[in-house]
Design a protein around this motif. Sequence first.
Motif, short mmCIF file in Angstrom:
data_model
loop_
_atom_site.label_atom_id
_atom_site.label_comp_id
_atom_site.label_asym_id
_atom_site.label_seq_id
_atom_site.Cartn_x
_atom_site.Cartn_y
_atom_site.Cartn_z
N UNK A 80 25.46 34.34 -8.44
CA UNK A 80 24.91 34.20 -7.10
C UNK A 80 25.16 32.82 -6.53
N UNK A 81 25.01 31.77 -7.37
CA UNK A 81 25.26 30.41 -6.91
C UNK A 81 26.73 30.19 -6.58
N UNK A 82 27.62 30.81 -7.37
CA UNK A 82 29.06 30.69 -7.08
C UNK A 82 29.39 31.30 -5.72
N UNK A 83 28.84 32.50 -5.46
CA UNK A 83 29.07 33.12 -4.15
C UNK A 83 28.45 32.26 -3.04
N UNK A 84 27.25 31.70 -3.32
CA UNK A 84 26.59 30.85 -2.34
C UNK A 84 27.45 29.63 -2.00
N UNK A 85 28.04 29.01 -3.05
CA UNK A 85 28.88 27.83 -2.81
C UNK A 85 30.09 28.16 -1.95
N UNK A 86 30.69 29.34 -2.21
CA UNK A 86 31.85 29.76 -1.41
C UNK A 86 31.45 29.97 0.05
N UNK A 87 30.33 30.62 0.27
CA UNK A 87 29.89 30.94 1.64
C UNK A 87 29.42 29.69 2.38
N UNK A 88 28.91 28.71 1.68
CA UNK A 88 28.50 27.47 2.35
C UNK A 88 29.71 26.70 2.87
#
Length: 457
Positions: A46-54
């Motif tokens: 989830x954090x990896x996806x969050x980092x990409x979307x940020x």
Amino acid sequence: MRLAMKLGSLFLVILLLLELVIFVLLYQALLNSRINEETQELISRGNNHRDVLEKKFDDLTLHHVALMEQQATTKVVITDTHRNILRSSSEIDSKMKDILNKKINVTHHGVLIESDWQDKAYFASVSPIVINGKHKAYVYMFLDTRFIQDMNRHLKDEIINVSLISLIISIITVIFLSRTITKPLIRMKKTTQKLSRGYHKVSLDINRNDELGELALEITSLSEELYRLQRERKEFLANISHELRTPLTYIKGYTHVAQRPLLSKDEREKYLNIIDEEAENLTKLIEDLFELAKMDQTQFLINKKEVSITQLIRKVIDNIKPAFSSKKVTLDFVTDGDYRLKIDDKRIAQVILILLDNALKHSAAGTGVIVKVSDSKDHLLIQVIDQGEGIPKEELPFIWERLYRVEKSRSREKGGSGLGLAIAKEIVELHDGKITVTSQLGQGTTMTILMSKEVRR
């Protein structure tokens, strides 16, 4: 009652109680370890996806994130701050909706919001997307809990089966107890006590052709499995650290250089090109790490094409030379021709980079490192020769092992994670090559790569 029977009866009671405690501890340890591993991986994804979307919050990126999860065992749902669904990797059922409607209070690190595997259908985590200091959206990750429930039932069945077998063996042991089997039983008791304290690497006599030998084999197998799981987690984390550190360091360094106001346009373009190349390498590295996570052991995909090995090495040297200059270590390249090989240029560049990075770490200011390419009868020789501290003779056979470091007490800044040479050796061998080392304490080390002139796979 004979002394053997007295000791046997007492030992039977102690053994049964001890086995119960051990099996319960092992059951809880295995179950909790798997749950913790899966939930931490869920939060991490989830954090990896969050980092990409940020970095880039648009419809295309949202689509790619959802597409990545369609082939995984996990599910992703991205909502705005009002819980409106922006994108999901699968259909959203009522149980997922219940979790999405829960009141949450999360930090930027992401948290687990549903961990009840016994009564709930999903593990769930949420990672907030923060852009310009404001919450923009949330990344929800879901993982079906059925595999934990199945594992729980299987563990209970196995523990019951092993317990029944152990009980039968214990009763027979009491009946036929003698001094010849008292000592091994006591040793087995001490071993199980070590297991309960978390010492997994145990050794027992498994060559006995009786129930005691079978029990020893079961305990040894169980301890080896626990040790293997622990070791693989550590190796995976060390791989990520080692593999990502070097390209990130160069990207950061050349970014600072490219920001200097007095640089000419050509110089800035040169550094920006290097940054772009390193970013490309980093992207490929991350893809390999995702692939690595699905494998039982490290494997590399080799994509071969005919390239100039001489030009490839020059390019690697140009990229790493500023690091040598900053440490006041000279770096020279010597070759007697322009050689071409059918290789994976990125993987071989990675090997050269690992060897140069090791040479730099163990070279003092004022010394030098030479990269030499020469031709022999059947092979092309690539040598990295340094004037560093050298490696003790007794340590040389072990430097290719994963996580092995010659100086056990030194820091990672100097010693690394102990994976670089193991990775380099695997890449070279996948090219049908061979890598060797010669070294003398206080005089330096020579790493030699022998590559076949005709590489076939």
